[in-house]
Scaffold this motif. Structure first.
Motif, PDB file in Angstrom:
ATOM      1  N   ASN A  19     -27.948 -26.556 -13.434  1.00 30.76           N
ATOM      2  CA  ASN A  19     -29.048 -25.985 -14.212  1.00 30.76           C
ATOM      3  C   ASN A  19     -30.276 -26.870 -14.185  1.00 30.76           C
ATOM      4  N   LEU A  20     -30.051 -28.191 -14.146  1.00 29.13           N
ATOM      5  CA  LEU A  20     -31.170 -29.120 -14.097  1.00 29.13           C
ATOM      6  C   LEU A  20     -31.972 -28.945 -12.809  1.00 29.13           C
ATOM      7  N   LYS A  21     -31.297 -28.655 -11.714  1.00 31.16           N
ATOM      8  CA  LYS A  21     -32.000 -28.397 -10.456  1.00 31.16           C
ATOM      9  C   LYS A  21     -32.888 -27.150 -10.574  1.00 31.16           C
ATOM     10  N   TYR A  26     -38.323 -24.789 -11.324  1.00 32.26           N
ATOM     11  CA  TYR A  26     -39.243 -23.994 -12.138  1.00 32.26           C
ATOM     12  C   TYR A  26     -40.455 -24.821 -12.549  1.00 32.26           C
ATOM     13  N   CYS A  27     -40.226 -26.082 -12.883  1.00 33.13           N
ATOM     14  CA  CYS A  27     -41.354 -26.964 -13.227  1.00 33.13           C
ATOM     15  C   CYS A  27     -42.278 -27.164 -12.020  1.00 33.13           C
ATOM     16  N   ALA A  32     -47.437 -25.890  -9.349  1.00 35.45           N
ATOM     17  CA  ALA A  32     -48.192 -25.221  -8.275  1.00 35.45           C
ATOM     18  C   ALA A  32     -49.133 -24.162  -8.848  1.00 35.45           C
ATOM     19  N   LEU A  33     -48.657 -23.426  -9.867  1.00 35.18           N
ATOM     20  CA  LEU A  33     -49.487 -22.413 -10.511  1.00 35.18           C
ATOM     21  C   LEU A  33     -50.692 -23.045 -11.203  1.00 35.18           C
ATOM     22  N   ILE A  99     -40.518 -17.818 -20.962  1.00 34.02           N
ATOM     23  CA  ILE A  99     -39.449 -18.116 -19.995  1.00 34.02           C
ATOM     24  C   ILE A  99     -38.964 -19.564 -20.094  1.00 34.02           C
ATOM     25  N   LEU A 100     -39.893 -20.548 -20.186  1.00 37.66           N
ATOM     26  CA  LEU A 100     -39.501 -21.955 -20.203  1.00 37.66           C
ATOM     27  C   LEU A 100     -38.634 -22.310 -21.415  1.00 37.66           C
ATOM     28  N   PRO A 101     -39.049 -21.986 -22.650  1.00 41.33           N
ATOM     29  CA  PRO A 101     -38.180 -22.315 -23.799  1.00 41.33           C
ATOM     30  C   PRO A 101     -36.843 -21.562 -23.769  1.00 41.33           C
TER      31      PRO A 101
END
Length: 564
Positions: A19-21, A26-27, A32-33, A99-101
């Protein structure tokens, strides 16, 4: 700090690691965004409104808009700018605030909380628990011992006061674990210590002493204590330990025995009454290049060859077995017979020079053993050892060939490699074998998983801390007499099983059924030991057998022959 480290370690293993990967990817997408929006911001500001901003200002604007903190002092004045700012705001709400939280909670926080809530450590054993073995202190030695206990279906319990270790041992390794302080009388009472079969004290020497005293205040259950410092053995006995295992001294002795290349009297591993178990290196003897039959050892000395070692492999001797320069004979006989063989070889201990690489506790113990023989030795280490001031040390890097040459490696007959790091031991073994192709190299393995690599690097013998320690503790627990030969191989004593009584050795089919071989027989009606009995020997009721075999073969004997 330990608690924080253990909690962080949770996120670096198993499913959490995967999950960390995903989180890191995602980070990277968010970064990039962010950079893309900052570049578009600069472009639109210049081409639509004629204002120029730095790239850093673009990053600042993007962050404030995506996190909905406001526009501050930088705003668009055109419709196209308003549209772009709206897109950035909506994407920030979706990607940063939703999405992130949600992803972090579902993939990390929720599983961690569930794991914590689900695990309830055992703090005491059921009232009817009897005959169990309590193990205080987990390390490679007790892990190897546990595998032996599991194979023999012995009930054992590991006791630890570390919550995370208890969780890992129980959930990941499947051990029966009790969480609590090993020196707390209430915890020991909950462990049903009075009904236990035995206690293994494998903590630090002060903690072992505390544990022994606490147990003795409650009961007289047998205690086997592993002494980290041999000098503390007497104190542990005074504290109540029934048996103390000075493991560093024993390991030093094993290393010293196997490193010397002089005659058999210098290689006596153990004895059973008048019977001596010894080793003899073939290198430099008149037997090199001959078969066992041609050597005439049995006819000229009366000794029996019960095994032939060659770089970690023990084979059953046959008359046609060729003795190479790398071979090592395992012999059984009396001390006078070994002295006769010594005379035939014509070597003396003063011909020896042993190099010891590594001056820690075990290196110091090996040096002390050689000192008592006496056998000359050279100690090499990079730095001064706080554990020993009894020997003169050559300081230098043994991985550099020049250091060994200057110390006189060309005159050495054996090398002991005994640092605390297995990778270093493997490299040193490789370097020593490259410098001296025929020298006898004995290497110490701190972990069992590195035994094969040490043999591949060129070691003639590997002495594993875990194997030696577990073998000794297992024998003490089962009240067995056993001589440890090397990885998994031992000479052990058993009473004659009733099913074998009044039969010849050949009729018992002992070797085909178990793989074990009878080294000697202690008959009830004779004072001396019958060494290497022929197949037609009749086994009398009440006799005791001395056998050689691997730990698996010993187990097979107990289960298939002795259990009849």
């Amino acid at each position: 700090m330990k608690v924080l480290a253990s909690e962080l370690a949770y996120f670096l293993r198993g499913r959490a690691r995967q999950n960390l990967k995903v989180l890191l990817l995602y980070c990277a997408f968010l970064l990039a965004l962010l950079l893309t929006y900052a570049s578009i911001f600069r472009y639109l500001m210049w081409h639509l409104e004629g204002r120029e901003y730095s790239f850093m200002a673009g990053i600042y604007w993007t962050i404030t808009v995506m996190t909905t903190l406001g526009f501050g002092d930088i705003t668009f004045q055109s419709d196209a700018g308003y549209l772009f700012a709206s897109i950035v705001t909506v994407s920030g709400v979706i990607f940063l605030l939703i999405i992130l939280p949600f992803g972090f909670v579902s993939m990390f926080l929720a599983p961690w909380i569930e794991r914590r809530l689900r695990y309830r450590p055992t703090i005491e054993l059921p009232d009817d628990t009897r005959g169990h073995i309590l193990i205080f202190g987990i390390d490679p030695i007790t892990r190897t011992l546990i595998r032996k206990l599991e194979s023999r279906n012995h009930l054992f319990v590991v006791v630890t006061d570390n919550y995370d270790q208890a969780l890992h041992l129980e959930e990941q390794e499947g051990f029966k674990v009790v969480y609590g302080s090993p020196t707390d009388a209430h915890v020991l009472a909950g462990l049903r210590v009075a009904a236990a079969r035995s206690i293994i004290a494998n903590l630090s020497d002060p903690d072992n002493a505390n544990l022994c005293l606490t147990v003795r205040s409650l009961c007289q259950t047998p205690i086997i204590a592993v002494a980290k410092e041999p000098v503390h053995g007497e104190l542990l006995r005074l504290a109540g330990a029934n048996q103390v295992v000075p493991l560093t001294r024993i390991l030093g002795r094993y290393l010293g025995i196997r490193a010397t290349t002089c005659g058999a009297l210098a290689h006596i591993l153990d004895s059973f009454g008048n019977l001596q178990i010894a080793e003899l290196p073939v290198h430099g003897t008149p037997f090199a290049g001959k078969t066992i039959g041609e050597s005439g050892i049995r006819q000229r000395t009366g000794l029996s060859i019960i095994g032939v070692w060659e770089r970690g492999s023990l084979t059953t001797p046959q008359r046609e077995t060729v003795l190479t320069e790398q071979s090592l004979l395992v012999l059984a006989g009396t001390k006078s017979q070994l002295a006769t063989l010594e005379y035939l070889i014509g070597e003396a201990p003063e011909d020896e020079l042993i190099f010891i690489i590594g001056h820690g506790r075990i290196g110091c113990a090996a040096a002390a053993f050689l000192d008592r023989k006496p056998v000359p030795f050279v100690l090499i280490d990079r730095q001064e050892s706080p554990a020993c001031n009894d020997h003169v040390v050559v300081y230098g890097d043994a991985t550099v060939g020049q250091t060994l040459r200057q110390a006189g490696i060309d005159r050495a007959s054996g090398i002991i490699v005994t640092t605390n790091d297995d990778s270093t031991n493997i490299f040193l073994t490789l370097a020593c074998r490259h410098l001296h192709s025929h020298i006898r190299i004995v290497a110490r393995a701190n972990g069992e998983e590195n035994v094969d690599q040490l043999y591949a690097a060129g070691a003639d013998f590997v002495v594993s801390n875990a194997s030696v320690g577990a073998n000794i503790l297992g024998n003490l627990l089962e009240h067995k007499e056993s001589a440890f030969l090397s990885e998994g191989m031992a000479v052990f004593r058993r009473p004659l099983p009733p099913a074998m009584a009044d039969k010849t050795i050949a009729e018992t089919r002992l070797r085909p059924l178990t793989g074990c071989s009878i080294v000697a027989i202690e008959a009830p009606n004779r004072a001396d030991i019958l060494i290497s009995p022929p197949p037609e020997t009749i086994l009398e009721e009440g006799a005791r057998l001395i056998l050689i075999g691997t730990s698996e073969q010993e187990k097979t004997f107990d289960q298939t022959i002795a259990a009849r």
